[in-house]
Each structure stands twice: as structure tokens, then as C-alpha cells.
Scaffold this motif. Structure first.
Motif, mmCIF file in Angstrom:
data_model
loop_
_atom_site.group_PDB
_atom_site.id
_atom_site.type_symbol
_atom_site.label_atom_id
_atom_site.label_comp_id
_atom_site.label_asym_id
_atom_site.label_seq_id
_atom_site.Cartn_x
_atom_site.Cartn_y
_atom_site.Cartn_z
ATOM 1 N N VAL A 19 0.770 -1.209 -0.024
ATOM 2 C CA VAL A 19 -0.056 0.092 -0.002
ATOM 3 C C VAL A 19 0.919 1.250 0.112
ATOM 4 N N SER A 20 1.941 1.512 0.819
ATOM 5 C CA SER A 20 2.913 2.407 0.900
ATOM 6 C C SER A 20 3.514 2.792 -0.528
ATOM 7 N N VAL A 21 3.767 1.679 -1.139
ATOM 8 C CA VAL A 21 4.570 1.596 -2.526
ATOM 9 C C VAL A 21 3.429 2.377 -3.398
ATOM 10 N N PHE A 22 2.259 1.753 -3.330
ATOM 11 C CA PHE A 22 1.317 2.402 -4.213
ATOM 12 C C PHE A 22 1.038 3.894 -3.990
ATOM 13 N N CYS A 23 0.947 4.221 -2.852
ATOM 14 C CA CYS A 23 0.800 5.617 -2.559
ATOM 15 C C CYS A 23 1.762 6.520 -2.982
ATOM 16 N N PHE A 24 3.158 6.138 -2.774
ATOM 17 C CA PHE A 24 4.261 6.752 -3.231
ATOM 18 C C PHE A 24 4.242 6.779 -4.650
ATOM 19 N N ALA A 25 3.916 5.746 -5.322
ATOM 20 C CA ALA A 25 3.622 6.076 -6.762
ATOM 21 C C ALA A 25 2.770 6.913 -7.431
ATOM 22 N N LEU A 26 1.711 7.096 -6.378
ATOM 23 C CA LEU A 26 0.769 7.951 -7.087
ATOM 24 C C LEU A 26 0.978 9.357 -7.315
ATOM 25 N N ILE A 27 2.000 9.921 -6.664
ATOM 26 C CA ILE A 27 2.489 10.999 -6.992
ATOM 27 C C ILE A 27 3.178 11.186 -8.383
ATOM 28 N N HIS A 28 3.918 10.002 -8.750
ATOM 29 C CA HIS A 28 4.583 9.998 -9.949
ATOM 30 C C HIS A 28 3.831 9.485 -11.239
ATOM 31 N N LEU A 29 2.691 8.685 -11.007
ATOM 32 C CA LEU A 29 1.787 8.097 -11.919
ATOM 33 C C LEU A 29 0.964 9.200 -12.437
ATOM 34 N N ALA A 30 0.525 10.161 -11.500
ATOM 35 C CA ALA A 30 -0.535 11.019 -11.938
ATOM 36 C C ALA A 30 -0.039 12.067 -12.966
ATOM 37 N N PRO A 31 -1.075 12.393 -13.929
ATOM 38 C CA PRO A 31 -0.723 13.063 -14.974
ATOM 39 C C PRO A 31 -0.101 14.300 -14.816
ATOM 40 N N GLU A 63 15.506 5.870 -3.762
ATOM 41 C CA GLU A 63 16.013 6.774 -2.502
ATOM 42 C C GLU A 63 14.631 7.579 -2.075
ATOM 43 N N GLN A 64 14.013 8.036 -2.899
ATOM 44 C CA GLN A 64 12.888 9.225 -2.560
ATOM 45 C C GLN A 64 11.851 7.991 -1.769
ATOM 46 N N TYR A 65 11.319 7.057 -2.160
ATOM 47 C CA TYR A 65 10.502 6.132 -1.483
ATOM 48 C C TYR A 65 11.184 5.839 -0.112
ATOM 49 N N LEU A 66 12.306 5.389 0.181
ATOM 50 C CA LEU A 66 12.820 5.171 1.448
ATOM 51 C C LEU A 66 12.803 6.386 2.550
ATOM 52 N N LYS A 67 13.260 7.709 1.693
ATOM 53 C CA LYS A 67 13.092 8.585 2.475
ATOM 54 C C LYS A 67 11.722 9.265 2.741
ATOM 55 N N TRP A 68 10.787 8.992 1.815
ATOM 56 C CA TRP A 68 9.451 9.526 2.303
ATOM 57 C C TRP A 68 8.802 8.402 3.437
ATOM 58 N N LEU A 69 9.238 6.916 3.320
ATOM 59 C CA LEU A 69 8.744 6.121 4.443
ATOM 60 C C LEU A 69 9.181 6.323 5.574
ATOM 61 N N GLY A 70 10.448 6.810 5.652
ATOM 62 C CA GLY A 70 11.186 7.102 6.745
ATOM 63 C C GLY A 70 10.313 8.423 7.740
ATOM 64 N N HIS A 71 10.013 9.312 6.733
ATOM 65 C CA HIS A 71 9.228 10.456 7.447
ATOM 66 C C HIS A 71 7.791 9.816 7.704
ATOM 67 N N VAL A 72 7.250 9.166 6.993
ATOM 68 C CA VAL A 72 5.922 8.575 7.428
ATOM 69 C C VAL A 72 5.794 8.075 8.594
ATOM 70 N N LEU A 73 6.946 7.150 8.775
ATOM 71 C CA LEU A 73 6.974 6.457 10.044
ATOM 72 C C LEU A 73 6.965 7.111 11.366
ATOM 73 N N THR A 74 7.671 8.623 11.087
ATOM 74 C CA THR A 74 7.612 9.424 12.286
ATOM 75 C C THR A 74 6.604 10.449 12.180
ATOM 76 N N GLY A 75 5.369 10.100 11.381
ATOM 77 C CA GLY A 75 4.367 11.019 11.418
ATOM 78 C C GLY A 75 4.379 12.316 10.454
ATOM 79 N N ASP A 76 5.359 12.366 9.555
ATOM 80 C CA ASP A 76 5.742 13.530 8.669
ATOM 81 C C ASP A 76 5.457 13.141 7.487
ATOM 82 N N PHE A 77 4.050 13.523 6.838
ATOM 83 C CA PHE A 77 3.372 13.289 5.612
ATOM 84 C C PHE A 77 3.816 14.242 4.457
#
Length: 318
Positions: A19-31, A63-77
Motif C-alpha cells: 500500500v505504501s509503494v502504491f501511495c508513493f507511486a501515486l504522485i509520480h503516476l499522476a498526469p 531513494e525518494q521512497y525510502l526517505k518518504w517512508l522514513g518520514h511517514v513512520l515518524t508522522g511526517d506526511f
């Protein structure tokens, strides 16, 4: 039970990662470019490079995904590209409002569905059974957004009994509370959202109870002279796992599928927030909201699995 709980909890880990991979990819798959909502069309290359670096788009996708996931796990969206506020500050009150609406609709829909389903199940083949089935099919067939507009016209415009939009006198940009204004504003959207779950639950309970009543153990209970209430308890207990599964799915559906009803009533929940984020291309808010709702769906299914084992221990061995 504890081992089963741990096993089911481990099963949710790969689902949550997916689910996290899909949500991260959403921002790049959007037109279009994700930064189009931030940068003007006349932006010079230097400004574009600086903004890309500020949002972390100058790194590779892993790298972007791992960085984003690290922020999400700390409550930073992240930060909204429209309001410049933290995404969590936008999503948190919307989740509270949607959960209040979904809980009210679930309570109303499950209560009505269980009552109608039990009546029809214990009177299967009768005129009452056919009447309940007709009501249930009608409820499932009515679009909830259309019903919402009808309720607004009748109870808000014509009768003036209930507010039509937002949370009464508090307006739309607030968090739900147990005040009189919030509760009055909750009535119409909760009814609009409860009709479809009530119909689904009524049909499920009716068919499950009617099927359980035909089993041999029920005839044995009657032959042994068990009182009618005791037979009723055994039938309900055997029908409970199926009903719980449907109820859990309906609650998850109400949490994630309320966008149309919330838009009709301007209810400041996740559906209303998603609608606004789509039209303003606020992709970080869209990404954060979908992630939170998806996690709710995952953990609601986990909770339903665990509750089912309390009624049917055979599930642990399957």
C-alpha cells in the motif's frame, strides 16, 4: 489465539508495504509534473532545480521512497502544496470527521440490517420475508448521493429541521464533537450512507440465518426440547462469522467510499478532502489521505479476522 494473532499481524506487513509503494507511486503516476501546482509556467530552470531539491525529486525513485517512508513512520506526511500546512494537520481532523460519520452510519445500517435480516431469516418464504427482501434490494439500489440530495430537499429546505451543509453553525472547517450542532448535522449524511449497508447486511443475515436453520443440529436442538430462545442463540452464533465479515467490509467501505456523500453535505471528512485535493492537484494531501484510509482498511480487516475466531475457533485452523 496469541499465535494466530501474531501470524495474522505478520501477514499485514507485506500488505502495508504494498500500500505504501502504491501511495508513493501515486504522485509520480499522476498526469503532469508533480510540481506543476507549485511552480508557475514561467519559472526559470534554476528555480525549478531548487524546488525539485526541496521536495526531494532530485534523487532516484528508490531513494525518494525510502526517505518518504522514513518520514511517514515518524508522522511526517509532507507539506500541502496549496495551503503550505503539514499534510497531517489537514488529514487528522478529516479522519476524525469521517470516522464519526462512518461509525454513525455503521451503527444505523447494521442495526437496521440485522433486525430486518433476522426477521426475514426466521420467517423465510413468508410475505414478511418477501417484503423485507424488497426493502433490502431497494436500499442497495438507491445511489447514496441521490438519497442525500432528497434528504436535503425534504428535511432542510422544505421542513427546515436539520442543517444541509457542514457541521451546523460551526461551519465546514472544524472537527467533529459531541455538541448539539455536530450531532444534528450528522443525521442526514449518516442516513444517506447507512441505506446501502443496511440492505447488504439484511440480505446477508437473511440468507445465512435461513441456511443455518436447515442444518441438522437445529433439528436436533428442537428434538431435545431446547427452548426457542436457546435455539435462536445457537443459530445466531453460527451465522455470526459471515455477518461479521460483511459488517467489517462495510465499515471499511464507509471510511473510504464517502466522497460523494461528504461532497453533497460539505462534510469536512476525508472524502471532501480528497475531492478538494483532486481539483487543486494537491498531490501530497491526496497521497497522505489515501495512505491513511488504506491502513484503516488493512487493520479493520485484521480486527474482523480476530473477532471472527472468537465466534468460530475453526477459522484458526484454516
Amino acid at each position: 489465539m496469541f499465535v494466530y494473532f501474531l501470524r495474522r499481524l505478520l501477514y499485514t506487513v507485506p500488505i502495508a508495504i504494498g500500500v505504501s509503494v502504491f501511495c508513493f507511486a501515486l504522485i509520480h503516476l499522476a498526469p503532469g509534473d508533480p510540481l506543476s501546482a507549485v511552480l508557475p509556467e514561467s519559472a526559470n530552470p534554476q528555480l525549478v532545480a531548487e524546488v525539485r531539491a526541496a521536495y526531494g525529486f532530485d534523487h532516484s525513485l528508490p531513494e525518494q521512497y525510502l526517505k518518504w517512508l522514513g518520514h511517514v513512520l515518524t508522522g511526517d506526511f509532507g507539506q500541502s502544496t496549496v495551503t503550505r500546512r503539514p499534510v497531517l494537520d489537514e488529514v487528522a481532523p478529516a479522519v476524525v470527521n469521517t470516522f464519526a460519520l462512518a461509525a454513525a452510519a455503521t451503527l444505523l445500517g447494521m442495526s437496521a440490517g440485522l433486525l430486518l435480516g433476522l426477521v426475514a431469516g426466521f420467517r423465510s418464504g413468508s410475505t414478511l420475508d418477501r417484503a423485507v427482501t424488497t426493502v433490502a434490494v431497494t436500499g442497495v439500489s438507491i445511489p447514496h448521493y441521490w438519497l442525500g440530495m432528497v434528504l436535503v430537499v425534504v428535511f432542510s429546505v422544505n421542513l427546515g429541521l436539520l442543517p444541509a451543509m457542514g457541521m451546523g453553525s460551526q461551519g465546514a472547517d472544524t472537527t467533529f464533537s459531541l455538541s448539539a450542532d455536530s450531532l444534528r448535522a450528522l443525521v442526514l449524511p449518516a442516513i444517506a450512507m447507512a441505506v446501502i449497508p443496511a440492505g447488504i447486511v439484511a440480505r446477508t443475515v437473511r440468507s445465512t440465518v435461513a441456511e443455518v436453520r436447515k442444518r441438522e443440529f437445529v433439528q436436533t436442538l428442537h428434538a431435545k426440547g431446547l427452548p426457542p430462545f436457546g435455539v435462536f442463540v445457537h443459530i445466531v452464533k453460527n451465522a455470526a462469522p459471515t455477518v461479521l465479515a460483511i459488517a467489517g467490509l462495510q465499515l471499511a467501505q464507509l471510511l473510504g467510499g464517502s466522497i460523494l456523500v461528504e461532497t453533497v453535505f460539505s462534510w469536512p471528512g476525508t472524502g471532501f478532502l480528497l475531492n478538494t485535493a483532486i481539483f487543486t492537484r494537491d498531490l501530497p494531501v491526496l497521497q497522505g489521505t489515501i495512505l491513511v484510509l488504506s491502513m484503516f482498511f488493512v487493520f479493520i480487516n485484521l480486527a474482523v479476522d480476530l473477532v471472527q475466531t472468537m465466534f468460530d475457533p475453526r477459522i484458526k485452523r484454516s
